[in-house]
Design a protein around this motif. Structure first.
Motif, mmCIF file in Angstrom:
data_model
loop_
_atom_site.group_PDB
_atom_site.id
_atom_site.type_symbol
_atom_site.label_atom_id
_atom_site.label_comp_id
_atom_site.label_asym_id
_atom_site.label_seq_id
_atom_site.Cartn_x
_atom_site.Cartn_y
_atom_site.Cartn_z
ATOM 1 N N ARG A 104 0.848 -1.202 0.000
ATOM 2 C CA ARG A 104 0.000 0.000 0.000
ATOM 3 C C ARG A 104 0.877 1.242 0.000
ATOM 4 N NH1 ARG A 104 -3.887 0.377 4.542
ATOM 5 N NH2 ARG A 104 -2.267 -0.538 5.848
ATOM 6 N N GLY A 105 0.449 2.290 -0.698
ATOM 7 C CA GLY A 105 1.243 3.515 -0.786
ATOM 8 C C GLY A 105 0.346 4.730 -0.766
ATOM 9 N N ILE A 106 0.646 5.708 -1.597
ATOM 10 C CA ILE A 106 -0.073 6.984 -1.530
ATOM 11 C C ILE A 106 -1.496 6.894 -2.063
ATOM 12 C CG2 ILE A 106 0.685 7.926 -3.761
ATOM 13 C CD1 ILE A 106 1.178 10.606 -2.071
ATOM 14 N N HIS A 107 -1.843 5.787 -2.754
ATOM 15 C CA HIS A 107 -3.219 5.648 -3.228
ATOM 16 C C HIS A 107 -4.160 5.182 -2.119
ATOM 17 C CE1 HIS A 107 -1.022 5.786 -6.989
ATOM 18 N NE2 HIS A 107 -2.147 6.123 -7.568
ATOM 19 N N ASP A 108 -3.626 4.927 -0.950
ATOM 20 C CA ASP A 108 -4.406 4.364 0.146
ATOM 21 C C ASP A 108 -4.411 5.343 1.326
ATOM 22 O OD1 ASP A 108 -4.933 1.154 1.315
ATOM 23 O OD2 ASP A 108 -4.779 2.846 2.688
ATOM 24 N N ALA A 109 -5.589 5.963 1.583
ATOM 25 C CA ALA A 109 -5.674 7.020 2.598
ATOM 26 C C ALA A 109 -5.226 6.515 3.974
ATOM 27 C CB ALA A 109 -7.096 7.566 2.668
ATOM 28 N N ASP A 110 -5.594 5.281 4.334
ATOM 29 C CA ASP A 110 -5.224 4.769 5.664
ATOM 30 C C ASP A 110 -3.717 4.630 5.811
ATOM 31 O OD1 ASP A 110 -7.802 4.681 6.560
ATOM 32 O OD2 ASP A 110 -8.137 2.639 5.828
ATOM 33 N N MET A 111 -3.069 4.213 4.739
ATOM 34 C CA MET A 111 -1.602 4.079 4.762
ATOM 35 C C MET A 111 -0.965 5.455 4.968
ATOM 36 S SD MET A 111 0.959 1.968 4.322
ATOM 37 C CE MET A 111 2.718 2.035 3.967
ATOM 38 N N VAL A 112 -1.464 6.453 4.264
ATOM 39 C CA VAL A 112 -0.886 7.800 4.365
ATOM 40 C C VAL A 112 -1.119 8.357 5.776
ATOM 41 C CG1 VAL A 112 -0.893 10.132 3.405
ATOM 42 C CG2 VAL A 112 -1.181 8.169 1.883
ATOM 43 N N LYS A 113 -2.328 8.118 6.330
ATOM 44 C CA LYS A 113 -2.626 8.593 7.688
ATOM 45 C C LYS A 113 -1.682 7.971 8.710
ATOM 46 C CE LYS A 113 -7.486 9.653 7.089
ATOM 47 N NZ LYS A 113 -8.756 8.947 6.986
ATOM 48 N N LYS A 114 -1.335 6.713 8.483
ATOM 49 C CA LYS A 114 -0.412 6.019 9.377
ATOM 50 C C LYS A 114 0.948 6.701 9.408
ATOM 51 C CE LYS A 114 -0.516 0.990 9.771
ATOM 52 N NZ LYS A 114 -0.466 -0.136 8.843
ATOM 53 N N GLY A 115 1.320 7.314 8.293
ATOM 54 C CA GLY A 115 2.654 7.885 8.163
ATOM 55 C C GLY A 115 2.787 9.288 8.736
ATOM 56 N N LEU A 116 1.630 9.964 8.975
ATOM 57 C CA LEU A 116 1.674 11.384 9.342
ATOM 58 C C LEU A 116 1.007 11.629 10.689
ATOM 59 C CD1 LEU A 116 0.483 12.785 5.878
ATOM 60 C CD2 LEU A 116 2.850 12.756 6.700
ATOM 61 N N THR A 117 1.453 12.695 11.386
ATOM 62 C CA THR A 117 0.789 13.130 12.611
ATOM 63 C C THR A 117 0.322 14.565 12.385
ATOM 64 O OG1 THR A 117 2.508 11.873 13.713
ATOM 65 C CG2 THR A 117 1.084 13.176 15.122
ATOM 66 N N PHE A 118 -0.934 14.854 12.759
ATOM 67 C CA PHE A 118 -1.490 16.197 12.553
ATOM 68 C C PHE A 118 -1.779 16.858 13.898
ATOM 69 C CE2 PHE A 118 -3.260 13.395 9.156
ATOM 70 C CZ PHE A 118 -2.606 13.957 8.073
ATOM 71 N N GLU A 119 -1.557 18.191 13.963
ATOM 72 C CA GLU A 119 -1.909 18.955 15.166
ATOM 73 C C GLU A 119 -2.467 20.299 14.727
ATOM 74 O OE1 GLU A 119 1.404 19.195 18.382
ATOM 75 O OE2 GLU A 119 2.226 18.277 16.552
ATOM 76 N N LEU A 120 -3.606 20.686 15.321
ATOM 77 C CA LEU A 120 -4.220 21.961 14.949
ATOM 78 C C LEU A 120 -4.400 22.777 16.223
ATOM 79 C CD1 LEU A 120 -5.630 23.782 12.894
ATOM 80 C CD2 LEU A 120 -7.654 22.352 13.103
ATOM 81 N N SER A 121 -3.948 24.037 16.195
ATOM 82 C CA SER A 121 -4.063 24.854 17.408
ATOM 83 C C SER A 121 -4.164 26.337 17.045
ATOM 84 C CB SER A 121 -2.839 24.629 18.302
ATOM 85 O OG SER A 121 -1.674 25.009 17.595
ATOM 86 N N GLN A 122 -4.481 27.141 18.057
ATOM 87 C CA GLN A 122 -4.500 28.591 17.862
ATOM 88 C C GLN A 122 -3.279 29.174 18.554
ATOM 89 O OE1 GLN A 122 -7.946 30.649 19.434
ATOM 90 N NE2 GLN A 122 -7.113 32.671 18.882
ATOM 91 N N ARG A 123 -2.608 30.094 17.878
ATOM 92 C CA ARG A 123 -1.479 30.775 18.512
ATOM 93 C C ARG A 123 -1.725 32.273 18.310
ATOM 94 N NH1 ARG A 123 3.826 29.225 15.776
ATOM 95 N NH2 ARG A 123 3.426 27.153 16.603
#
Ligand code: HEC
Ligand code: HEC
Ligand code: HEC
Ligand code: HEC
Ligand code: HEC
Length: 408
Positions: free
Chosen positions: A245-264
């Motif tokens: 599985r590679g970039i055509h698979d959303a779950d695989m891509v999510k596994k590879g990345l960490t997201f953080e959203l905040s206000q500064r």
């Protein structure tokens, strides 16, 4: 006490080195030239073999290796003999097309003998888009081996012999006698990243701006994963599963990345960390990833938009040129900051969209609406329009999250 402890370490160290040396001494590795003009069949098959053992199609392997077949058939390797590639072939001629097959269907028997062979294959693929039978049915509509692309035999068979990793249970290396297909040769080469290089790493001599178009093995070598022994197989074939599985698979891509959203203060900050990707994100020049931020008031009215592209953008203009490279390196942490926020901003929405075949969308459109515009109907044109439909369907939304903005 200390001394004894040290002795134990030395003894253990020697034992480990001893084990490594004996493994190095007996591991046969891959035979020389494994990836040069690979020949799965040379001369006649051993005549004691059954018809099934002589059959190199994936459906045949799948009679016994069901798990591998079921995973592989959904991978892109099984679909590497693709409409987007073969639709370009008639304009390229036999020799150049066979060069493309070096990675997409590289066995000697998969190559084209002549132009008639190529044209016949393009027609056959129009009526049978799938290059093999998904049910592993050996009787019906047998497709030539070429149509199964990066098939089992491409990685595992040379001169009728099977090659594979050391068996999980014993870890044995070298030739393993078995009742079926003459046994097999076990080598640790199958567990190493180098195994994937002949197709996923272009030579340095083909560098553009210091980096080949495909530079995955080098990117991996420069990452912390290489020194920790985390290979391509660790991530793309977990537990030896043939998923790829590679970039055509959303779950695989999510596994590879960490997201953080905040206000500064007066800004929204969205951070992406490439935490489990052993190369640049994305590694190839064809995908494009777009990060968008939208500031809205309390009624949902859009006040402002921001956009960033994550891509290695190249163009072909007599030769390849790199326009920009904004990809995330392995381990990289990057912030996408929406600032300053307009007055009355109540919330900010972040979206990440992935277009795995962005570059090819442009190529196929160019072919259909310029080069092939005056051709009425041809197998090549039909393949390219199928490919265009497919790449459009492949785009997806990876992430969407909204943050409420508070005054400070
Ligand atoms: C009739 C059943 C049968 C068919 C058909 C068959 N195999 Fe096998 N294969 C086996 C058996 C049994 C073993 C030994 C398994 C073991 O000892 O763990 C084996 C072993 C292997 C191994 C070594 C696995 C390892 O541990 O490294 C590979 C690789 C392999 N086969 C590939 C193939 C491929 C590729 C095909 C099709 C071209 C194929 N086989 C067709 C039965 C079959
Ligand atoms: C060195 C190996 C290699 C060679 C040679 C090669 N490709 Fe590919 N190709 C790849 C890999 C790997 C991918 C998948 C890239 C990815 O998704 O990261 C790919 C993807 C593609 C795709 C998009 C997926 C699909 O199959 O629709 C097309 C189209 C394509 N190649 C066409 C060609 C053509 C045409 C040639 C010859 C001019 C060619 N390739 C030569 C390795 C190769
Ligand atoms: C792109 C190359 C590639 C293709 C295509 C491929 N394999 Fe493999 N296969 C590997 C590698 C690499 C390993 C070892 C993975 C590891 O050790 O982490 C492996 C392992 C195996 C094993 C040993 C599994 C185990 O649990 O010990 C078998 C059996 C096998 N493959 C059969 C197949 C069959 C059958 C197909 C087609 C349906 C196939 N392979 C397609 C590369 C490939
Ligand atoms: C630490 C885990 C990890 C390792 C090691 C790793 N990958 Fe990946 N790979 C991923 C993840 C996650 C993705 C999906 C995100 C992306 O496309 O970068 C991916 C995507 C891909 C893609 C899709 C195309 C693209 O443009 O991104 C290919 C091809 C690929 N990897 C090949 C390889 C090869 C070859 C190796 C070894 C040299 C390797 N990978 C090592 C995790 C890994
Ligand atoms: C014989 C050439 C060849 C070998 C060897 C090979 N690949 Fe591939 N791989 C390809 C081609 C060609 C494609 C693109 C198929 C397509 O879409 O047309 C591909 C696609 C992929 C993808 C999917 C990329 C995406 O865009 O999602 C991954 C992941 C991948 N390969 C990983 C590996 C790993 C890991 C190995 C080593 C164990 C390996 N490959 C060995 C030729 C190869």
């Amino acid at each position: 006490m200390k001394f004894r402890c040290g002795q134990a370490w030395v003894a253990m160290g020697l034992a480990v080195i001893g084990a490594l040396l004996s493994a190095a001494a007996t591991d046969p590795g891959l035979p020389d030239g494994y990836w040069d003009q690979p020949q799965a069949m040379v001369g006649h098959a051993p005549h004691a073999w059954s018809k099934l053992e002589k059959n190199l199609r994936p459906e045949a392997c799948g009679q016994c290796h069901i798990e591998q077949f079921n995973a592989w058939k959904n991978s892109l390797h099984a679909h590497a003999y693709s409409p987007g590639m073969i639709g370009q072939f008639p304009a390229m001629g036999v020799a150049d097309s066979n060069d493309c097959l070096n990675c997409h269907a590289p066995l000697q028997v998969q190559k084209y003998r002549d132009i008639a062979d190529m044209k016949g294959s393009l027609d056959l693929k129009l009526s049978h888009p799938e290059g093999f039978d998904r049910q592993a049915d050996l009787g019906s509509k047998a497709m030539p081996l070429r149509h199964s692309g990066v098939s089992c035999a491409v990685c595992h068979v040379r001169g009728w012999q099977r090659f594979g990793p050391p068996p999980k249970a014993s870890g044995a290396i070298g030739h393993q006698q078995r009742a079926v297909h003459g046994g097999f040769t076990a080598t640790r080469a199958f567990e190493q990243s180098q195994f994937c290089a002949s197709c996923h790493q272009f030579p340095d001599s083909m560098a553009i701006h210091g980096k080949p178009l495909e530079n995955t093995l080098n990117e991996w070598k420069q990452s912390k994963f290489a020194s920790r022994g985390i290979t391509c197989q660790t991530c793309h074939m977990p537990d030896r599963r043939h998923e790829f599985r590679g970039i055509h698979d959303a779950d695989m891509v999510k596994k590879g990345l960490t997201f953080e959203l905040s206000q500064r203060r007066n800004s929204a900050v969205f951070a992406i960390t490439s935490s489990w990707i052993g190369h640049a994100f994305p590694t190839y020049v064809t995908p494009e990833v777009v990060v968008e931020a939208t500031a809205m008031d309390a009624t949902g009215k859009v006040l402002h938009r921001w956009q960033w592209e994550i891509v290695r953008e190249v163009i072909y203009d007599g030769g390849w040129k790199e326009l920009r490279d904004t990809r995330l390196k392995a381990g990289e942490h990057r912030e996408f900051i929406a600032a300053p926020l307009p007055e009355r901003t109540a919330r900010v929405r972040y979206r990440v969209r992935v277009m795995p075949d962005h570059f090819y969308q442009g190529v196929y459109q160019g072919l259909l609406f310029d080069d092939m515009a005056h051709v009425d109907r041809s197998a090549a044109k039909m393949h390219i329009s199928h490919a265009l439909e497919r790449v459009r369907r492949d785009d997806y939304l990876l992430y969407e999250q909204t943050i409420s903005i508070v005054d400070d």
